[in-house]
Enzyme design. Structure first.
Site, PDB file in Angstrom:
ATOM      1  N   ASP A  96      45.863  12.249  52.996  1.00 29.28           N
ATOM      2  CA  ASP A  96      44.762  14.124  53.349  1.00 29.28           C
ATOM      3  C   ASP A  96      46.009  14.919  52.207  1.00 29.28           C
ATOM      4  O   ASP A  96      46.797  14.531  52.398  1.00 29.28           O
ATOM      5  CB  ASP A  96      45.880  14.214  54.533  1.00 29.28           C
ATOM      6  N   ASN A 108      40.053  26.082  48.033  1.00 32.78           N
ATOM      7  CA  ASN A 108      38.436  26.453  49.096  1.00 32.78           C
ATOM      8  C   ASN A 108      38.887  28.264  49.304  1.00 32.78           C
ATOM      9  O   ASN A 108      37.227  28.768  49.273  1.00 32.78           O
ATOM     10  CB  ASN A 108      38.037  25.920  49.955  1.00 32.78           C
ATOM     11  N   HIS A 142      33.928  27.051  47.199  1.00 28.03           N
ATOM     12  CA  HIS A 142      33.457  25.726  47.217  1.00 28.03           C
ATOM     13  C   HIS A 142      33.717  24.512  46.152  1.00 28.03           C
ATOM     14  O   HIS A 142      34.209  23.517  46.075  1.00 28.03           O
ATOM     15  CB  HIS A 142      31.975  25.332  48.360  1.00 28.03           C
ATOM     16  N   ASP A 156      35.322  21.674  45.478  1.00 28.34           N
ATOM     17  CA  ASP A 156      34.578  20.071  45.319  1.00 28.34           C
ATOM     18  C   ASP A 156      35.070  19.672  43.671  1.00 28.34           C
ATOM     19  O   ASP A 156      35.110  18.406  43.197  1.00 28.34           O
ATOM     20  CB  ASP A 156      33.092  20.065  44.663  1.00 28.34           C
ATOM     21  N   ASP A 183      38.701  16.749  52.730  1.00 24.52           N
ATOM     22  CA  ASP A 183      40.282  16.401  51.631  1.00 24.52           C
ATOM     23  C   ASP A 183      40.786  15.192  51.962  1.00 24.52           C
ATOM     24  O   ASP A 183      42.044  14.980  51.731  1.00 24.52           O
ATOM     25  CB  ASP A 183      40.962  17.803  51.800  1.00 24.52           C
TER      26      ASP A 183
END
Length: 668
Positions: A525, A533, A538, A542, A568
């Site tokens: 994680d 973000n 976003h 990405d 994530d």
């Protein structure tokens, strides 16, 4: 004791001697009269002149008696000599005769026989003369000899001739022809003997039997084949027809005999010219035999097809036929079958043309072969895909024109004939690759179907294939998209779970005993990813996720499996089962992610990673349980300060502080 022949000869001589005895008796009476005459005369009182006359008469009678006595003696001597000569001639004729001769008593005893008859039956003369005719006659023919004896005793016959079978000494039958006569007593007419001549006709009888058998077979063969025979004989003035011939046309036997030209009137008008020309050509010697197919009218009025074959077997000095023989065969069924075949052939030709146009027009490639695997047909699409023209391919073996291999294994896909007696289903393959003669490749989908005839015999193959290159590429794309994350290119959650399920099942089967397990599962994680973000949007998130995926792939081995589970969260399966190796890999991942120099819109961003580790081994539970343990370990790592590894052995969470995480800079 006189022989049988002597008896016959003496018997005939004695018949003549009886006449001589009568003459001698007359002479004896005359002599006694002459001798007694003087005594009688002396008793009579006759004169001298009368006495002289009586004496002269007596002397004359005496001389005559002596002369006749001399003649009689000479005649007896001649008769005896002739009897001896006759006996000698009869004996020599009997002994030297090439056919058998036997003298038989009235009770059937064989009184005398010659060597030829004894040899014919395999006996010696002494053996056969001790038998009767009934003992050497075949049982089925005994009645023939008995009937002859009865007729002879009744005086109905003096000569006889017939054929019957005798039995040789070894028991085998032999056919013989008898001819003979009865010798009777001159005065009483009673029969005395039988003189028989016996000719061996066994060879002739066997030949006749063979001829009869051959003729029977020939007649049966002709009748079985439905062939009638005609025989033209100019000497007899007409033509004769066999029973099969006349029955073929519905007539009675003998009804068509006679007029040699009558058959011409029965021919169909449309066929008469052809038949007449063929007949004339043979009669003129232009053809070795006559042969024609034509229609003849049956007696009930319908037409039948006839095959007529014949040949002139005898001609006169001018070359005109005297004798001709031939046969007629009813070929109506054959002609009807030929007509049906002609219609079927025309229909088949039409159907073949329709199929050819269809195959030429369809969008699929088609190749046909024969039973020897030689190409018999290629449509234009097949020519285009293989790069070989149909003209060049015809007659070539299939392997010379068409070569397909499996896309995954590279093994050649053979188009083979089915086993004898086995079912022949079509073979479909959607992952074939066509290799052209110039070594270029084309993905195809092919269907190979064997051609079987009505007797279930293999006749060839039909190969239908299509250019599947674009479809195959699309399939690969769809398959890749279904199994991979669209953003990072890593395995997605569903494909990763399927892979992990397989590894868990494998671990159960192998029951691994490695200290750490067969494989190691990491739950990863990202730390501080939400801040990226929130600040960069976003798009920034990405872009960062792509960098993270590249970093993880860069530090892991090619056999290790990396996946993005979502957001994530990432997962890794290490094929190595050691915990020490897993720790090293985890530290490499943490360092690689922490070392990313990610900048978005001129602003740097720093993130980290927390990892939970769980072993995949026997008795480790289901996939969900393993993920849950690794997820719990990951949260434990976050609770321990982030940027570190936490191991959950045997389901018990335990912080791994042997390598404490290094503090990472986090963007504010």
């Amino acid at each position: 004791m006189p022989t049988g022949v002597a008896r016959v000869v003496i018997l005939r001589g004695l018949i003549g001697l009886r006449l001589h005895k009568r003459a001698a008796l007359a002479l004896l009476v005359a002599a006694l009269a002459v001798v007694g005459a003087p005594f009688v005369v002396s008793r009579l009182n006759l004169g001298a002149e009368a006495l002289r006359v009586c004496l002269q008469i007596s002397v004359a009678l005496t001389v005559c008696a002596l002369f006749f006595a001399y003649l009689f003696i000479v005649r007896i001597s001649d008769d005896r000599r002739q009897i001896a000569e006759s006996e000698q001639r009869f004996r020599r004729a009997m002994e030297d005769s090439a056919i058998g001769i036997a003298i038989v008593a009235l009770d059937g005893r064989i009184l005398q026989t010659n060597p030829a008859f004894a040899a014919m039956l395999g006996y010696s003369r002494q053996e056969i003369e001790a038998l009767t005719f009934f003992q050497i006659t075949h049982p089925d023919d005994l009645h023939i000899g008995r009937e002859t004896m009865d007729s002879m005793r009744a005086g109905n016959v003096d000569a006889f001739h017939f054929e019957k079978r005798y039995l040789r000494k070894d028991g085998t039958p032999v056919w013989a022809r008898l001819a003979g006569s009865v010798i009777r007593d001159e005065r009483s007419g009673h029969p005395l003997y039988l003189v028989s001549q016996i000719e061996d006709i066994d060879a002739r009888k066997q030949a006749e039997a063979r001829i009869a058998e051959a003729e029977t077979r020939w007649n049966f063969a002709l009748a079985g084949a439905g062939q009638g025979v005609w025989d033209f004989d100019k000497r007899k003035g007409g033509t004769t027809y066999s029973s099969t011939w006349v029955k073929m046309l519905g007539f009675e036997e003998g009804e068509l005999d006679g007029d040699p030209d009558r058959w011409l009137t029965m021919i169909h008008p449309d066929d008469r010219q052809t038949v007449a020309e063929a007949d004339r050509a043979h009669l003129d010697g232009q053809t070795p035999f006559f042969e024609a197919e034509f229609r003849m009218r049956h007696k009930d009025g319908h037409w039948i097809w006839i095959l007529d074959r014949g040949k002139a077997i005898e001609r006169d000095e001018d070359g005109r036929p005297i004798r001709a023989i031939g046969s007629l065969t009813d070929i109506t069924r054959r002609k009807e079958a030929e007509e049906r075949l002609t219609v079927s052939a025309a229909m088949l030709a039409d159907e073949k043309e329709r199929l050819r146009v269809t195959l030429q027009s369809i969008g699929d490639a088609v190749i046909c072969t024969d039973a020897a695997n030689r190409v018999t047909f290629m449509n234009p699409v097949a020519e285009k895909l293989t790069g070989i023209s149909g003209e060049a391919a015809l007659g070539k073996t299939l392997g010379h024109v068409y070569r397909a291999v499996d896309e995954e294994t590279g093994h050649r896909i053979g188009a083979t004939r089915p086993a004898i007696g086995a079912e022949a289903p079509s073979d479909q393959n959607s992952r074939a690759v066509l290799i052209r003669r110039d070594d270029t490749r084309c993905s195809i989908r092919q269907v190979v179907s064997p051609i079987m005839n009505e007797r279930n015999e293999f006749c060839g193959l039909v190969i239908v294939f299509q250019d599947f290159t674009d479809a195959r590429a699309l399939q690969r794309q769809l398959a890749h998209a279904a199994a991979h994350d669209a953003l990072t290119g890593l395995a997605n959650r569903s494909s990763f779970i399927r892979t992990m399920e397989g590894l868990v099942e494998q671990a159960r089967k192998e029951d691994g005993t490695m200290a750490g397990g067969i494989h190691q599962f990491m739950f990863i994680d990202l730390d501080h990813f939400k801040l990226v973000n929130d600040t960069g949007g976003h798009a920034a998130g990405d872009a960062l996720l792509k960098r993270v995926a590249e970093a993880m792939r860069g530090v892991l081995g090619p056999e290790d499996i990396v996946a993005r589970l979502g957001g994530d969260e990432f997962a890794v399966i290490l094929k190595s089962g050691s915990i020490a190796g897993a720790r090293i890999a985890a530290r490499s991942i943490i360092d690689a992610i922490a070392g990313l120099n990610f900048t978005w819109d001129g602003r740097p961003h720093a993130i980290g990673a927390s990892i939970g580790l769980a072993a995949i081994r026997a008795n480790c539970g289901e996939v969900d349980e393993i993920i849950a343990r690794a997820d719990a370990a990951c949260y434990a790592a976050k609770a321990a300060g982030r940027g570190c590894l936490s191991v959950a052995p045997d389901g018990n969470l335990m912080n791994d502080r042997s390598e404490p995480p290094k503090p990472l800079a986090v963007a504010s």
